[in-house]
Design a protein around this motif. Structure first.
Motif, short mmCIF file in Angstrom:
data_model
loop_
_atom_site.label_atom_id
_atom_site.label_comp_id
_atom_site.label_asym_id
_atom_site.label_seq_id
_atom_site.Cartn_x
_atom_site.Cartn_y
_atom_site.Cartn_z
N GLU A 1 7.23 -3.67 -11.50
CA GLU A 1 7.38 -4.46 -10.28
C GLU A 1 6.80 -3.73 -9.07
OE1 GLU A 1 11.06 -6.40 -9.55
OE2 GLU A 1 11.49 -6.76 -11.67
N LEU A 2 7.03 -2.40 -8.99
CA LEU A 2 6.53 -1.67 -7.82
C LEU A 2 5.02 -1.52 -7.87
CD1 LEU A 2 6.91 -0.14 -5.24
CD2 LEU A 2 7.41 1.92 -6.57
N SER A 3 4.44 -1.23 -9.02
CA SER A 3 2.98 -1.07 -9.08
C SER A 3 2.29 -2.37 -8.70
CB SER A 3 2.55 -0.61 -10.47
OG SER A 3 2.91 -1.55 -11.47
N ALA A 4 2.86 -3.51 -9.12
CA ALA A 4 2.29 -4.81 -8.76
C ALA A 4 2.42 -5.06 -7.25
CB ALA A 4 2.98 -5.93 -9.54
N ALA A 5 3.56 -4.66 -6.68
CA ALA A 5 3.77 -4.85 -5.24
C ALA A 5 2.83 -3.98 -4.43
CB ALA A 5 5.23 -4.54 -4.89
N CYS A 6 2.62 -2.74 -4.88
CA CYS A 6 1.68 -1.86 -4.18
C CYS A 6 0.27 -2.44 -4.20
CB CYS A 6 1.70 -0.47 -4.81
SG CYS A 6 3.17 0.52 -4.42
N LYS A 7 -0.13 -2.96 -5.33
CA LYS A 7 -1.46 -3.56 -5.44
C LYS A 7 -1.58 -4.75 -4.50
CE LYS A 7 -4.77 -5.29 -8.86
NZ LYS A 7 -5.00 -5.59 -10.30
N GLU A 8 -0.53 -5.58 -4.42
CA GLU A 8 -0.55 -6.75 -3.56
C GLU A 8 -0.71 -6.38 -2.09
OE1 GLU A 8 2.45 -10.43 -2.20
OE2 GLU A 8 2.92 -9.21 -3.97
N ILE B 1 5.54 6.74 -3.57
CA ILE B 1 5.84 7.55 -4.76
C ILE B 1 7.31 7.33 -5.10
CG2 ILE B 1 5.97 9.89 -5.73
CD1 ILE B 1 3.81 10.72 -3.74
N ILE B 2 7.61 6.98 -6.35
CA ILE B 2 8.97 6.66 -6.75
C ILE B 2 9.47 7.63 -7.81
CG2 ILE B 2 8.24 5.00 -8.53
CD1 ILE B 2 10.78 3.34 -7.72
N ARG C 1 8.61 -5.95 -3.62
CA ARG C 1 7.68 -6.45 -2.60
C ARG C 1 8.22 -6.14 -1.20
NH1 ARG C 1 7.04 -11.35 -1.89
NH2 ARG C 1 4.81 -11.42 -1.38
N GLN C 2 9.55 -6.15 -1.05
CA GLN C 2 10.13 -5.77 0.25
C GLN C 2 9.87 -4.30 0.54
OE1 GLN C 2 13.47 -4.00 0.62
NE2 GLN C 2 13.95 -4.49 2.75
N TRP C 3 9.93 -3.44 -0.50
CA TRP C 3 9.63 -2.03 -0.30
C TRP C 3 8.19 -1.86 0.18
CZ3 TRP C 3 11.17 -0.01 -5.85
CH2 TRP C 3 12.47 -0.46 -6.16
N LEU D 1 13.13 4.63 -15.10
CA LEU D 1 13.04 3.33 -14.44
C LEU D 1 12.10 2.38 -15.17
CD1 LEU D 1 13.05 4.28 -10.64
CD2 LEU D 1 14.95 3.53 -12.06
N TRP D 2 11.63 2.78 -16.32
CA TRP D 2 10.86 1.91 -17.20
C TRP D 2 11.47 2.02 -18.60
CZ3 TRP D 2 9.90 6.95 -16.59
CH2 TRP D 2 9.44 7.69 -17.67
N PRO D 3 11.26 1.06 -19.49
CA PRO D 3 11.88 1.09 -20.82
C PRO D 3 11.13 2.04 -21.76
CG PRO D 3 10.60 -0.92 -20.57
CD PRO D 3 10.58 -0.24 -19.23
N SER D 4 11.32 3.33 -21.55
CA SER D 4 10.61 4.33 -22.34
C SER D 4 11.01 4.28 -23.81
CB SER D 4 10.89 5.73 -21.79
OG SER D 4 10.31 6.72 -22.61
N GLU D 5 10.01 4.44 -24.66
CA GLU D 5 10.27 4.52 -26.10
C GLU D 5 10.85 5.87 -26.50
OE1 GLU D 5 6.83 3.62 -28.38
OE2 GLU D 5 6.26 1.87 -27.17
#
Length: 676
Positions: A126-133, A90-91, A75-77, A101-105
């Motif tokens: 976390e970042l996708s949720a923060a961007c949406k917010e 873009i990350i 959220r700070q980003w 950066l995600w738990p890939s199978e």
């Protein structure tokens, strides 16, 4: 009055004679590409194990537990990006080390295996949720190069990578841009992968059909040909895609300028980091790009028909460092001031070669602050004048002009002139416009500004013309040192006072005041800062780190004096010298060495793999004290600093160029080589 207004509206809504059709010209942008171009400016975030290991390109053999941000706050980003005026983030969801950066199978090198949140975390979530917010767009970089996955280099790996793309594009909501690069293999003769780009792009399009693909060849947008953030002064949004592929060498110039009248609409994206490196390093906390430098980048990217992707690396806490955040806010404040008041809004606008019988392409649309309205010449007329006239004199130093790109990019050349007495004086001569062109001009006072469209591929279609008076900005001091160790500090701003330090501390008005050159022969850091208004108004702090001054050094290798003359503008390059190539230097006296540096020649001959040796007699060299590769040096040909595992004492050193960054260029070049 009501009848008159109704009659005008009736005319404007008429069908046959109200607006003769303007035929689109050449390659055209998709609706998604137009929306993407209007974003203009967004954030890149490099984050991963490299953040904690101080590397630019990890080798994939890192213990995943090294990834352990203690205060990660996406959220700070997002909040920082929003306040900075950026439109998205873009990350690096997966960099060359293969860490996800995600738990890939489909990998065992992910946040699941890290110490962060006991393996239960998911940075992308976390970042996708923060961007949406915060109302920001969310984008991802997934490197196809994977230095960790055991299947890399086999046909099976392509499906592994496609599966990872599917995970990212199905679990984290809308993705506006998918960033690819062509990195492939572990240097010359390393393990390579034949990438299935059709599979990769098809997988993404299945879930996000309007995603913008970035790569050297697009198809959504293209690399601008450098990692400095600057588009060409000529910049077409079109290229012939069949001539390009991700990871190709020798195409940087074409990517920088685009190709006139080419077959495909692939606009430029200028990527650059706010720091010297792409990933966070504590050593660069005082090397964040200055405000004047970032302004140059903005005007050299957004101001030249490209989008700006500014990298802001997250630190080891998992937060954007305060130095980066402060600079972003300074940039936002300055840009707001630069474009605060559009002086053209009160101009009387007239044109030549007006499109006949077409109220919808009237000159009034040039200053109505609406991108979707425009003025156009009649068919076949490739030249015209646009005049902005004022009742009283105005003073301006910025001019912005835009083409209506849904109908194609057309203008090839234009000039800007101002009325002085009874004559017009030319103050700028430029080439392309595209979506947006912004000119930085000297302060100019006049009652009439004339823009002359000199040439075009088809009838020009201009959307907007704007004039601004941007405040003056204190320039950066420029620190230079000669071979003998004489340091000079220059600044272009009028009447500043410059203070400096030689111990790496922050300059203040209590520091040494610069008046003339001074001696600094050792290795270390000099900082300088300019002040005006009797010391009340400071500029940016400029940092310059020097190696040992090569005052008494001699190049033992014949003809190599330019490699140790203290001037990176001169280069040693011998067409007879092939890889592996040695550069031997005699420092004259025994010296304690902690590391070495290599400055490449941006024009070619860039060294990728190296070995570094030391000797006390110039005959016995032993094993190399450092050996490896300069990560990403071809795309970012800047000075490289390699620290030794322990200090050594020697009189002679030898850098051996083992392999080129570009396999087509087999003659190594040394702009400068030094030790610290």
């Amino acid at each position: 009055m009501r009848k008159a207004v109704f009659f005008i509206l009736l005319i404007l809504s008429g069908k046959a004679w109200a607006q003769p059709e303007i035929k689109p010209y050449g390659a055209l942008p998709s609706n998604a590409q137009v929306k993407w171009q209007q974003l203009e400016y967004y954030m890149f975030i490099h984050f991963g194990p490299n953040t904690f290991t101080d590397k630019e390109w990890g080798h994939g053999d890192e213990d995943p537990k090294v990834f352990n941000p203690t205060e990660l706050d996406a959220r700070q980003w997002a909040r920082t990006a929003k306040l900075a005026g950026m439109k998205g983030i873009i990350i690096t969801a997966k960099h060359h080390d293969g860490f996800c950066l995600w738990p890939s199978e489909y990998s065992k090198h992910t946040v699941r295996e890290s110490a962060w949140k006991n393996g239960k975390g998911d940075v992308l979530a976390e970042l996708s949720a923060a961007c949406k917010e915060y109302g920001l767009l969310f984008g991802v970089y997934l490197s196809p190069w994977d230095r960790n996955h055991p299947a890399y280099g086999t046909p099976e790996y392509n499906q592994v990578f496609a599966n990872q793309l599917r995970e990212v594009h199905t679990k984290y909501g809308h993705v506006f841009e998918q960033w690819f690069d062509g990195a492939n293999g572990e240097g010359p003769n390393g393990k390579k992968q034949v990438y299935d780009w059709d599979l990769f792009e098809g997988t993404v399009k299945k879930y996000h059909p309007e995603v913008i693909f970035f790569s050297d060849a697009g198809p959504g947008c293209r690399w601008i040909g450098n990692e400095n953030g600057f588009a060409g002064t000529t910049n077409w949004s079109t290229i012939n895609r069949k001539e390009f592929a991700p990871g190709m060498h020798g195409i940087q110039d074409k990517l920088n300028t685009g190709q006139e009248g080419a077959t495909d609409w692939v606009p430029g994206e200028a990527d650059v980091s706010i720091r010297p490196g792409w990933f966070f390093s504590p050593a660069t906390n005082d090397k964040v790009k200055t405000l004047p430098w970032l302004l140059d980048i903005y005007y050299g990217s957004v101001g030249r028909n490209a989008n700006l992707l500014l990298n802001v690396p997250v630190d080891r806490r998992g937060r954007i460092h305060e130095n980066d955040s402060i600079r972003l806010m300074e940039l936002k404040k300055t840009l707001d001031a630069d474009f605060k008041s559009n002086l053209a809004a009160r101009a009387r606008t007239t044109v030549t070669n007006n499109r006949p019988g077409s109220p919808l392409t009237s000159a009034i649309h040039l200053t109505d602050n609406n991108y979707n309205t425009y003025w156009a010449t009649e068919d076949g007329k490739l030249t015209a004048d646009i005049n902005l006239s004022f009742e009283k004199e105005i003073t301006f130093n910025r001019l912005a002009i835009q083409e209506y790109i849904p109908l194609g990019q057309r203008v090839k050349a234009f000039t800007v002139s101002v009325l002085e007495g009874k004559q017009y004086r030319e103050i700028a001569r430029e080439t392309t416009i595209g979506y947006k062109r912004i000119l930085r001009l000297p302060n100019t006072t006049t009652k009439s500004v004339k823009i002359t469209l000199l040439d075009a591929l088809a009838s020009p279609v201009i959307s907007e013309v704007k004039l601004y008076k941007a405040p003056e900005l204190l320039a950066d001091p420029v620190i230079k040192r000669s071979k003998s160790g004489e340091v000079t500090i220059a600044i272009q701003s009028a009447d500043p006072v410059v203070y400096y330090t030689t111990n790496g501390s922050e300059p203040t008005t209590a520091s040494a005041k610069y008046s003339s050159g001074f001696s600094f022969k050792g290795s270390g850091t000099i900082k300088a800062k300019a002040f005006i208004n009797n010391g009340k108004t400071p500029g940016a702090t400029v940092t310059q780190t020097f190696d040992l001054a090569p005052e008494s050094w001699n190049a033992v290798t014949a003809g190599a004096k330019n490699a140790v003359d203290g001037n990176p503008g001169t280069t040693f390059r011998n067409a007879q010298m092939k890889y592996p190539a040695e550069l031997v230097v005699d420092m004259g006296i025994p010296t304690t060495v902690n590391g070495f540096t290599y400055t490449p020649d941006m024009r070619g001959g860039i060294v990728y793999q190296y070995a570094f040796y030391v000797s006390n007699d110039g005959k016995e060299w032993g094993e190399p004290v450092a050996k490896g590769s300069f990560a990403n040096i071809l795309n970012s040909p800047v000075k490289q600093s390699i620290k030794l595992s322990k200090p050594v004492q020697c009189r002679y050193f030898k850098m051996v160029a083992l392999a080129p960054a570009d396999e087509k260029d087999q003659v190594p070049a040394f702009a400068e080589t030094g030790v610290f």
